[in-house]
Design a protein around this motif. Structure first.
Motif, PDB file in Angstrom:
ATOM      1  N   UNK B  43       0.822  -1.203   0.000  1.00  0.00           N
ATOM      2  CA  UNK B  43       0.000   0.000   0.000  1.00  0.00           C
ATOM      3  C   UNK B  43       0.864   1.264   0.000  1.00  0.00           C
ATOM      4  N   UNK B 130      -5.089 -11.136   4.641  1.00  0.00           N
ATOM      5  CA  UNK B 130      -5.323 -10.156   5.715  1.00  0.00           C
ATOM      6  C   UNK B 130      -4.468 -10.453   6.933  1.00  0.00           C
ATOM      7  N   UNK B 701       0.131   7.411  -4.261  1.00  0.00           N
ATOM      8  CA  UNK B 701      -1.074   6.578  -4.369  1.00  0.00           C
ATOM      9  C   UNK B 701      -1.686   6.788  -5.750  1.00  0.00           C
TER      10      UNK B 701
ATOM     11  N   UNK C  83      -2.505  -0.147  10.085  1.00  0.00           N
ATOM     12  CA  UNK C  83      -2.448  -0.957   8.868  1.00  0.00           C
ATOM     13  C   UNK C  83      -3.760  -1.716   8.750  1.00  0.00           C
ATOM     14  N   UNK C  84      -4.355  -1.641   7.606  1.00  0.00           N
ATOM     15  CA  UNK C  84      -5.633  -2.313   7.377  1.00  0.00           C
ATOM     16  C   UNK C  84      -5.490  -3.521   6.482  1.00  0.00           C
ATOM     17  N   UNK C  85      -4.329  -4.167   6.518  1.00  0.00           N
ATOM     18  CA  UNK C  85      -4.118  -5.367   5.698  1.00  0.00           C
ATOM     19  C   UNK C  85      -4.241  -5.034   4.228  1.00  0.00           C
ATOM     20  N   UNK C  86      -4.983  -5.876   3.478  1.00  0.00           N
ATOM     21  CA  UNK C  86      -5.065  -5.655   2.042  1.00  0.00           C
ATOM     22  C   UNK C  86      -5.833  -4.379   1.699  1.00  0.00           C
ATOM     23  N   UNK C  87      -6.523  -3.813   2.673  1.00  0.00           N
ATOM     24  CA  UNK C  87      -7.257  -2.573   2.396  1.00  0.00           C
ATOM     25  C   UNK C  87      -6.337  -1.363   2.358  1.00  0.00           C
ATOM     26  N   UNK C  89      -3.598   1.416   4.323  1.00  0.00           N
ATOM     27  CA  UNK C  89      -3.222   1.975   5.616  1.00  0.00           C
ATOM     28  C   UNK C  89      -3.850   3.354   5.779  1.00  0.00           C
ATOM     29  N   UNK C 117      -3.180   2.482  -0.426  1.00  0.00           N
ATOM     30  CA  UNK C 117      -3.627   1.150  -0.798  1.00  0.00           C
ATOM     31  C   UNK C 117      -5.042   1.187  -1.340  1.00  0.00           C
ATOM     32  N   UNK C 118      -5.757   0.085  -1.179  1.00  0.00           N
ATOM     33  CA  UNK C 118      -7.087  -0.051  -1.768  1.00  0.00           C
ATOM     34  C   UNK C 118      -8.022   1.082  -1.333  1.00  0.00           C
TER      35      UNK C 118
END
Lengths: 164, 788, 153
Positions: B43, B130, B701, C83-87, C89, C117-118
């Motif tokens: 990310x 996750x 981003x 941190x929101x994992x795959x979502x 940050x 990120x996502x």
């Protein structure tokens, strides 16, 4: 898991699915009808269009369970055996496809346009109505021609005239 | 011309399966025991990975494997490569940073691959991802190209401390400077060539499979060049030797360049298949595609054109910064250099040209070839410069172009290319006629009465296609030869299979290649099958890009067909009991000259296989021939596109009212398909000019990562196009083909911007000229008008 | 991508009460939308878990929250990253200032945040709206919490 029953291309199907299963996933993965494509996941591109109870629906953002009891038609159900649907024939005749990936959704959307707007469609109407379907190959020029011709060919009696 | 031969608008053979939903794309394939891969992506634009803990993910029920860059390193799997060496001005080689398929200690763009989770279902893989704990230490993101090379910018790759991949140049600086010194007029422009995402409608996908019994791998993938993929995966990345690796590219839903490259995901899928002992499938979702497909364009350019007192071009000077992203993708290095600067002469006789290009790393997705690859960028520079120069010196832009056109061929430009043939004035004349140039003034007045602004823009483009002579590209740094191969198999029943190294992903090769066979062998196209996209079937091939499949791929087929006919004559001589020299082949029949004795192609094929009329000592049985064709020059398709727009200054909406394209593609095999290629190319070029733009924010981003934010051209954004041709056959290949796949995308952007700037009366309009941008430019135009 | 937001809320309680509640992890936990846990590591440091939904992306963020520049009872800076994992940050901070007003206490806030990120790719256009909604929700909850009639909160 949830049981879902629907009619797909005239055949009754029942399956046990994860409730989050999307209609596109259901037809592709459970029924192996891979003509329905997923192009964007956000219902912008229209590659996944199928008909649910006669209306065009973007199957990538439709839950399979919401179609319980519905009649679904996918691109595989459009032709009558070896005989192409007039809209399919028009896409071939007018070179309305190149890589073919958007084509199933484009044809299903086009048939829906004719169902809603009739058999005589002008270029402006076709372009506006195709707003929900993206094609990266053709520049739409030949798709517009194909939809216009396909619409005329879908008129009652048109096929008989063509066959004479 | 037969109804299925060269020049016939034959309806496509491949269409039936596509219109009935029976195409077979990679994601449609399901292998027994198949697992699903999900890539955990960074990310952050720029960060070191301090800790990566996959244990919780691995312990998730249904997960069969979690792999990281460490696992790649342990297995000795090599990094992704860039296959074209560019040397800087000072002779030093380009600075290629390591590019592991899964990050090893550092991530360099949002979307960079951190780990892969392989599970029974995609949902399980996503849920398990996750649970991967990544401890990132973020570093300053390098997003802006100008800042990237400045003092204090963070370093993306240690090998390139100033974030410069190369500082390259082409042309004669001294001669160019001298010409500028004596110029009467100099036109100067600063141009942005906006960053694009190719966006084939089928996203990338891969299935890796391992056969332990034979220690052999199979990779199904969305590739424009499966043999190149196999070569790279084998020789450089080291997955398996070539004879143990089969790469299959089935139906591919568009490529536009983005499926040329060898990416991390397919590398990981094929490697992981052995690790987990089951087939591993990955299909990109659209946002992943935005993040990790190689992007296109992204240049910042300052360009100058020197003119004498009569408006004759004297010299051109160009400085370009090219964003190459965070890693060097497969062919990225050659796009802003050898596919760009050699095209800066355009259709014009320019005695001196000097071009400098800085290739720059940034913390963004890798940038590589996208439809046109370098040539749209060059054409944008040339055609904007030329248009603005004509306006500045008060000459009609069409007349100014005509005055400076190259008229004598062959023509050696000052930037490598030797144009073989062309008639640029013929295309321009036809285009002026078709657009009704004479009526433009009236149409402008009509628009003005409605409160609208009308403008017309030209683009007289040239491209170098059919890439390319292997020795030539080798001398320029290419790591491969760019010939093409073909094999023609005549079957005993007289049907024919053609195995080609070209790959069709929308171009209609199954039809056009069959037309060539039909034309040469006099058999129906229904008797011909075109086989491509499988390294186990086709011996080798370089694939489809650079508008090369006709000029190079079909030339190889033509060569193989000549050999088949020659062999057929030998067989026919025995069968007809005549001497070989007396056998003629015409309209599908082998006949003995001056007699009525003849055999059809199918009959000779049968004789070749039953081998009853000749002994093996005299002649080998069978009717199968192969050929490799290496072009002797680039091909030079050219043409003139004219765009006429009407702008609503109140809303900034630009409506394309007319589009005329007059292209010279040399010999055309199937005009219907060629026109389709032109339509699609124009649409992508209009997309670049009016709608599309990949945008990274200051933190790196990507904020245009779905079709909600990246504006793709839709049916109601485009007009119908008027497409026409002029023809000068290409002298450098046996078929006279120049290539047509990229022309529209190359020609369109400057035509649109030239039209908009003509309507507005000033040059301050950048791509994409969205309604917002055009509205602002219209406001400026109104202010300028008021100030006068 | 970066996001900024500022605003103010008038709370029906004296400044000292508001200040105390602003430093009470139980109150913060109850007021932060989606907060699942807020564990004190020190008087000015917490480990937090919050569930957040931005458009099509929903994620559980695990992160650290710190209180800085403490100036009792006038204000502080609250800073966090998760941190929101795959979502993706989220990280950012808010300056909070307290002022006496006749109705009680005015709380002025100034937020700066970054997402990646996502969340940025798919939720980017919605993030300002979501942040505004979350701020409103937080201060709605917080107003209730500082109201003496709800002393139990």
């Amino acid at each position: 898991m949830t049981t879902v029953t629907m009619t797909v291309n005239g055949k009754s199907v029942t399956a046990n699915v994860d409730p989050r299963t999307l209609l596109a996933q259901f037809v592709r993965e459970h029924l192996r009808l891979t003509g329905t494509h997923v192009g964007c996941d956000t219902s912008q591109c229209g590659a996944c269009v199928v008909h649910v109870d006669g209306r065009a629906v973007k199957s990538c953002t439709t839950l399979a369970v919401s179609c319980d009891g519905a009649a679904v038609t996918t691109i595989e159900g459009l032709a009558n055996g070896a005989e192409l649907h007039p809209m399919q024939a028009a896409f071939r005749e007018h070179h309305g496809l190149q890589c073919g990936f958007c084509t199933p959704g484009m044809i299903m959307a086009a048939v829906d346009i004719v169902n809603r707007k009739g058999h005589v469609l002008d270029e402006h109407t076709i372009r506006e109505e195709l707003e929900g379907n993206i094609c990266r190959c053709t520049g739409y020029h030949n798709i517009v021609k194909a939809v216009e011709a396909g619409a005329r060919a879908m008129a009652p009696g048109a096929a008989a005239i063509a066959a004479e | 011309m037969s109804n299925t031969g060269i020049g016939a608008p034959v309806r496509r053979k491949e269409d039936f399966r596509f219109i009935t939903g029976q195409g077979r794309y990679t994601d449609d394939i399901e292998r027994p025991g198949q697992t699903h891969a999900y890539f955990l992506r960074s990310p952050h634009a720029h960060a070191t990975i301090k800790k990566l803990d996959v244990s919780a993910a691995l312990a998730t029920p249904g997960v069969v494997g979690v792999l990281t860059g460490d696992d790649l390193a342990k297995d000795g799997v090599g990094g992704l490569i860039c296959g074209w060496m560019i040397h800087s001005k000072d002779g030093s080689p380009m600075k290629a940073g390591a590019h592991p398929a899964l990050a090893q200690g550092k991530v360099r763009y949002v979307g960079d691959h951190v780990a892969v989770v392989i599970a029974e279902t995609l949902a399980i893989a996503k849920d398990a991802a996750e649970k991967i704990a990544v401890d990132y230490e973020t570093l300053a993101p390098v997003v802006d190209m100008n800042a990237a090379t400045g003092k204090g910018a963070a370093v993306i790759h240690d090998v390139a401390p100033d974030n410069r991949v190369y500082d390259w140049h082409l042309g004669d600086k001294t001669a160019t400077d001298a010409a500028f010194a004596k110029a009467k007029h100099v036109t100067k422009l600063d141009l942005v060539n906006n960053r694009l995402v190719p966006n084939p409608m089928e996203t990338r996908a891969a299935i890796g499979e391992y056969d332990a019994g034979n220690d052999a791998f199979t990779l199904y993938t969305t590739s424009q060049n499966p043999h190149v993929a196999r070569l790279v995966l084998s020789a450089f990345i080291g997955i398996a030797p070539e004879h143990k690796l089969r790469v299959i590219a089935p139906d591919v839903g568009g490529g536009f360049g983005s499926k040329i490259f060898i990416y991390a995901e397919e590398t990981v899928c094929v490697w992981a298949a052995k690790k987990v002992g089951r087939p591993v499938k990955w299909t990109s979702d659209r946002t992943e595609a935005f993040l990790s497909d190689a992007h296109g364009r992204d240049h910042l350019t300052h360009a100058e054109l020197a003119l004498d007192d009569k408006g004759k071009m004297l010299a051109m000077r160009v400085h370009t910064k090219a964003n190459l992203g965070a890693y060097l993708s497969t062919f990225s290095s050659c796009v802003p250099t050898y596919l760009y600067a050699p095209l800066l002469s355009g259709q014009y006789d320019i005695p001196a040209i000097y071009c400098e290009v800085e290739g720059i790393y940034t913390n963004t997705a890798p940038v590589d070839a996208y439809r046109g690859a370098g040539r749209p960028e060059a054409t944008f520079v040339v055609e904007r410069l030329v248009e603005v120069a004509a306006r500045e010196i008060g000459q009609d832009p069409a007349a100014f172009r005509r005055k400076n056109f190259i008229r004598k061929f062959p023509h050696q430009t000052p930037v490598i290319m030797a144009y073989d043939v062309g008639d640029y004035a013929a295309s321009l004349d036809k285009a002026l006629d078709l657009i009704d140039y004479k009526g433009l003034g009236r149409r402008k007045r009509d628009s003005a009465r409605k409160g609208k602004l009308r403008g017309l823009g030209f683009s007289a483009y040239i491209e170098a296609c059919g890439i390319a002579p292997s020795a030539a590209v080798g001398s320029l740094g290419a790591g491969v030869g760019l010939w093409e191969s073909a094999e023609v198999r005549g079957n005993p029943v007289g049907t024919v299979e053609v195995l080609t190294g070209s790959h069709s992903h929308g171009q209609g090769h199954e039809t056009t290649f069959a037309q060539l066979v039909s034309d040469r062998l006099g058999i129906s196209i229904d008797q011909v099958a075109i086989v491509h996209g499988d390294t186990d079937k086709v011996q080798f091939g370089m694939g489809t890009y650079g508008s090369r499949s006709g000029a190079v791929g079909m030339s190889a087929i033509a060569k193989a067909l000549d050999k088949v006919i020659a062999k057929g004559k030998k067989v026919a001589a025995y069968a007809l009991e005549a001497s070989e020299g007396d056998i003629e082949f015409k309209d599908g029949r082998f006949s003995v000259a001056g007699t009525d004795k003849s055999l059809a192609f199918g009959e000779v094929a049968l004789q070749a296989y039953i081998a009853h009329k000749f002994s093996g000592q005299e002649l080998e049985p069978g009717l199968k021939e192969g050929a490799f064709y290496d072009p002797t020059n680039f091909t030079f398709p050219s043409g003139v596109h004219v765009c006429e727009v009407e702008i609503d200054p109140e809303t900034g909406v630009t409506k394309i009212d007319r589009w005329v394209a007059v292209d010279d593609f040399g010999v055309v095999i199937n005009p219907m398909i060629v026109e389709g290629q032109v339509h699609g190319g124009i649409a992508q070029g209009v997309g670049q000019a009016l709608l599309e733009g990949a945008h990274y924010d200051a933190s790196g981003q990507l904020v245009t990562a779905s079709y909600m934010d990246y504006c793709m051209p839709r049916a109601d954004d485009l007009p119908s196009f008027r497409v026409d041709h002029t023809t000068t056959p290409c002298p450098s290949n046996p078929l006279g083909i120049k290539g047509c796949g990229e022309a529209g995308a190359i020609a369109a952007p400057p035509a649109v911007i030239n039209a908009i700037t003509d309507a507005l009366g000033h040059e301050d309009v950048a791509m994409p000229a969205t309604p917002q941008a055009v509205w602002r430019a219209a406001q400026k135009a109104a202010r300028l008008a008021a100030a006068e | 991508m970066a996001m900024t937001m500022n605003g103010e809320a008038v709370l029906p309680a004296p400044r000292e009460t508001v200040w105390a509640k602003l430093n009470d992890p139980e109150v913060l936990k109850a007021c932060i939308p989606g907060c699942q846990s807020l564990d004190m590591a020190s008087p000015t440091e917490f480990a937090a878990v919050a569930k957040v939904k931005v458009g099509p992306v929903s994620a559980t963020f695990k992160g650290r929250v710190q209180l800085l520049d403490l100036d009792p009872p006038n204000g502080y800076r609250i800073q966090g990253e998760g941190e929101g994992g795959v979502a993706g940050f989220a990280k950012g901070g808010a300056k909070v200032r307290l002022e006496d007003v006749p109705e009680g206490t005015k709380l002025v806030y100034d937020v700066e945040a970054q997402i990646g990120g996502k969340l940025a790719q798919l939720g980017g256009r919605l993030i300002n709206g979501v942040a505004k909604k979350m701020a409103d929700e937080f201060f709605g909850n917080f107003a209730k919490a500082v109201n003496p009639e709800n002393a139990g909160v």
